[in-house]
Write a protein that holds these residues in place. Structure first.
Motif, PDB file in Angstrom:
ATOM      1  N   PHE A 103       0.828  -1.212   0.000  1.00 18.38           N
ATOM      2  CA  PHE A 103       0.000   0.000   0.000  1.00 18.38           C
ATOM      3  C   PHE A 103       0.864   1.264   0.000  1.00 18.38           C
ATOM      4  O   PHE A 103       1.924   1.311   0.623  1.00 18.38           O
ATOM      5  N   ASP A 104       0.364   2.259  -0.678  1.00 21.48           N
ATOM      6  CA  ASP A 104       1.005   3.576  -0.675  1.00 21.48           C
ATOM      7  C   ASP A 104       0.286   4.499   0.298  1.00 21.48           C
ATOM      8  O   ASP A 104      -0.832   4.221   0.743  1.00 21.48           O
ATOM      9  N   SER A 105       0.926   5.622   0.588  1.00 20.76           N
ATOM     10  CA  SER A 105       0.341   6.629   1.468  1.00 20.76           C
ATOM     11  C   SER A 105       0.608   8.014   0.887  1.00 20.76           C
ATOM     12  O   SER A 105       1.448   8.183  -0.012  1.00 20.76           O
ATOM     13  N   LEU A 106      -0.084   9.000   1.404  1.00 20.83           N
ATOM     14  CA  LEU A 106       0.073  10.361   0.885  1.00 20.83           C
ATOM     15  C   LEU A 106       1.514  10.843   1.026  1.00 20.83           C
ATOM     16  O   LEU A 106       2.043  11.521   0.144  1.00 20.83           O
ATOM     17  N   VAL A 107       2.139  10.503   2.133  1.00 22.13           N
ATOM     18  CA  VAL A 107       3.530  10.891   2.374  1.00 22.13           C
ATOM     19  C   VAL A 107       4.306   9.660   2.819  1.00 22.13           C
ATOM     20  O   VAL A 107       3.728   8.650   3.218  1.00 22.13           O
ATOM     21  N   THR A 108       5.616   9.759   2.774  1.00 26.15           N
ATOM     22  CA  THR A 108       6.463   8.687   3.279  1.00 26.15           C
ATOM     23  C   THR A 108       7.595   9.293   4.094  1.00 26.15           C
ATOM     24  O   THR A 108       8.006  10.431   3.848  1.00 26.15           O
ATOM     25  N   ILE A 204      -0.473  10.754  10.545  1.00 23.63           N
ATOM     26  CA  ILE A 204      -1.772  10.529   9.916  1.00 23.63           C
ATOM     27  C   ILE A 204      -1.663  10.545   8.392  1.00 23.63           C
ATOM     28  O   ILE A 204      -2.287   9.730   7.699  1.00 23.63           O
ATOM     29  N   ALA A 205      -0.866  11.436   7.851  1.00 26.52           N
ATOM     30  CA  ALA A 205      -0.713  11.505   6.392  1.00 26.52           C
ATOM     31  C   ALA A 205       0.018  10.285   5.850  1.00 26.52           C
ATOM     32  O   ALA A 205       0.036  10.062   4.636  1.00 26.52           O
ATOM     33  N   GLY A 206       0.603   9.483   6.729  1.00 29.39           N
ATOM     34  CA  GLY A 206       1.267   8.260   6.318  1.00 29.39           C
ATOM     35  C   GLY A 206       0.403   7.028   6.427  1.00 29.39           C
ATOM     36  O   GLY A 206       0.896   5.909   6.253  1.00 29.39           O
ATOM     37  N   PHE A 207      -0.887   7.185   6.713  1.00 26.61           N
ATOM     38  CA  PHE A 207      -1.781   6.036   6.801  1.00 26.61           C
ATOM     39  C   PHE A 207      -2.010   5.438   5.400  1.00 26.61           C
ATOM     40  O   PHE A 207      -1.916   6.138   4.391  1.00 26.61           O
ATOM     41  N   PRO A 208      -2.347   4.153   5.330  1.00 25.33           N
ATOM     42  CA  PRO A 208      -2.513   3.493   4.027  1.00 25.33           C
ATOM     43  C   PRO A 208      -3.729   4.016   3.280  1.00 25.33           C
ATOM     44  O   PRO A 208      -4.767   4.304   3.873  1.00 25.33           O
TER      45      PRO A 208
END
Length: 625
Positions: A103-108, A204-208
């Motif tokens: 899975f990707d996320s908005l940020v890493t 939070i921005a790193g959630f799947p």
């Protein structure tokens, strides 16, 4: 269990926030109204806009081959000894580690910065003037594995679903999220109510991000062995539930040329085999079926790594420095059981553990005594409170009861004479239990005024702990505690700890380099105490702890954040819900000599499966090409 919130983790304090107002994410590093390529808590970003790759990445490394390993960290409902579902984002079931790589996320996160995240699925983020809204523009090239685009609908659906039905480690930090608003086909805004901690957006921005279309046809919170549609660098390949799983590299991965992904994820196949007992896994490693292993059993490291492949150099035995982050390894007593509510009882139980004897006779001197829940970091309290800590304590003391001894030297676990039967410690434990109302009764067991025995069942999930905890159990029995050791299978252990059905259990956590309020609340916050699946195993509910976590979230400088963290450590060490046990300063690693890797390793996170690669010349030499 190891919990690492670098990517998918990050709530109480809402009332405080309304009254006091939270300091928002550092304005200097994260200005409002601008398209930002990354966010950080307190300092400027290391990598500029348009950077080609992280410094620890290896763009020229070859791809291919299989990495077969036993994971050293895991998330949410994942289990390293079995699996019966591929749903890794809910409470129920046992999922295999590394589902998050699908899975990707908005940020890493950047593994060489303590608290920086960079836009990944998102092209940029804009912070509102009131700093309660974060608008993300999704990259036009972002794709699910079936080739369909990832849209704002998917992002909004993900956050709404995780808040309502996700694992508590995902849902609790989203308590302050009031809206995931779709502003256009590729634009979504996360709107918070103002009670969120300043740094919460970093986790939070790193959630799947999950597929709305796929979960429209499939129930989100069900246990399933059907691989979900995903978008990350890997996808589920072959598997046999409870036995093994393989993740296959996505060759046409949409983000492979982005700075946040380039030079990472070199293995064609990542394979995890599941063993209910460590010895079976170790034998598989000795044969070469497993090629990378981190050893957590000191006796094995000292006495068993002498097999032929070690002696002839085919297997390398090495120490790697631990990351620059706080570590917690501790036992807890379940405060939902009335007999453990008295701190003197918990204190007495802690007195029964003889670390010095255990380290010398069972651990081969490999460990150090843990005193802190944030050991090995700048967050560990030492000596008496400094001026900044004292100032915060004075402030907190105006509204909360401070524990006795808070202005004295930071509490240290008692040291024994190393005999395994320290009479002074035993007398101290017996005295504490007597003061708590427990008196000798039939068969030598202590009883309260109602005639009930002081029962304690120590829950474990691997037989290796029987040897380690045996002397501890016998000592507790010697002072009159009716103690037993209960070995259950990994699935039962997860189910019982998730539902708080235990007397005493253990937990290990690798904290993020800059712990967030939301991450701390999952383990120590009052709200998490009644939320099944949270990591607040003891059921701690303490308004002072909640207030300190609030201060951690409100910190507007790294110095203020560190001060509040040290104060939290001081308080938790005095209230004794958690009993720290031992720690090590290194990774004890053995691997078959078929790999290439870049040195030095990153300071803050070390995902070997994403950083290393197969050295074809070495592999062919060992017949593993």
């Amino acid at each position: 269990m190891i919990i690492d919130r670098r990517r998918f983790l990050a709530v109480t304090g809402a009332g405080l926030a309304g009254a006091m107002g939270l300091t928002k994410l550092s304005l200097a590093a994260n200005p409002s109204g601008e398209a930002l390529h990354g966010l950080s808590a307190f300092g400027d970003l290391k990598y500029p806009k348009g950077f080609t790759h992280f410094d620890y990445a290896s763009p020229d490394a070859p791809t291919g081959g299989t990495f077969n390993f036993q994971p050293t960290y895991w998330y949410h409902n994942q289990n390293t000894q079995t699996f019966n579902t591929l749903n890794s984002f809910v409470r129920k079931g046992d999922a295999p580690p590394r589902m998050e790589m699908c899975f990707d996320s908005l940020v890493t996160s950047a593994h060489d910065e303590p608290d920086a995240v960079y836009c990944h699925l998102a092209e940029y983020v804009v912070i509102s003037e009131d700093r309660n809204s974060f608008t993300f523009k999704i990259r036009d090239i972002a794709r699910w594995h079936d080739g369909t685009p990832i849209t704002a609908n998917d992002v909004a659906f993900s956050y709404r679903t995780l808040k309502e039905q996700g694992n508590p480690e995902l849902s609790l930090p989203l308590a302050s999220l009031i809206e995931a608003r779709i502003d256009g086909p590729m634009t979504v805004t996360l709107v918070f109510d103002g009670s969120q901690a300043a740094q919460d957006i970093l986790s939070i921005a790193g959630f799947p991000i999950i597929s709305e279309a796929w979960y429209t046809e499939n129930t989100f919170d069900e246990s399933t062995l059907t691989p979900p549609l995903a978008s990350g660098p890997y996808k589920v390949g072959r598997m046999n539930p409870g036995s093994f799983i393989e993740y296959e590299r996505v060759d046409n991965y949409w983000a492979k040329d982005l700075g946040t992904a380039k030079g990472l994820n070199h293995f064609q196949t990542i394979r995890i085999d599941f063993f209910k007992e460590r010895q079976a896994g170790f034998e598989a490693f000795k044969k070469g079926d497993i090629t990378f292993r981190e050893e957590y059993t000191a006796k094995s490291w000292a006495t068993e790594y002498n097999f032929p492949a070690i002696k002839d150099g085919r297997v390398i035995k090495a120490l790697f420095d631990s990351e620059k982050r706080a570590r917690m390894q501790a036992w807890c007593l379940n405060l939902r059981r009335e007999r453990f509510l008295d701190k003197r009882v918990r204190d007495a139980i802690a007195q029964c553990f003889d670390f010095e004897w255990t380290n010398n006779n069972i651990f081969y001197g490999a460990y150090e005594r843990s005193h802190s829940l944030f050991g090995g970091s700048q967050y560990e309290a030492n000596g008496k409170p400094d001026a900044s800590e004292k100032e915060l304590l004075d402030q907190l003391g105006s509204e909360h009861d401070l524990p006795d001894g808070i202005y004295e030297e930071a509490y240290l676990q008692p040291k024994s004479d190393g005999s395994g039967r320290d009479r002074n410690k035993l007398r101290g434990a017996s005295k504490l239990l007597a003061e708590a109302g427990w008196k000798p009764g039939e068969n030598g067991y202590l009883r309260n005024d109602s005639g009930e025995t002081l029962d304690l069942e120590f829950l474990i999930y691997a037989s290796v702990f029987e040897r380690i905890y045996g002397p501890f159990i016998e000592t507790m029995r010697a002072v009159g505690i009716n103690t037993s050791l209960r070995l259950v299978d990994p699935a039962q252990y997860q189910a019982r700890t998730s539902s708080f059905d235990f007397d005493m259990a253990g937990l290990a956590i690798g904290w993020t380099p800059t712990p967030t309020a939301s991450g701390l609340e999952v383990v120590f916050g009052s709200k998490a105490a009644d939320t099944e699946g949270s990591r607040n195993l003891p059921g701690l509910q303490n308004s002072l702890v909640d207030a300190i976590i609030y201060e951690i979230g409100a910190a507007n400088s790294r110095e203020r954040h560190e001060t509040a963290m040290r104060v939290l450590d001081r308080v938790l060490r005095l209230t004794r819900e958690w009993i720290p046990n031992w720690s090590s300063a290194n990774h004890r690693v053995a691997y078959w000599d078929i790999f290439g890797f870049k040195e030095p390793k990153p300071d803050y996170f070390w995902p070997v499966e994403a950083l290393w690669w197969i050295d074809k010349e070495k592999a062919e030499k060992l017949g593993k090409g």
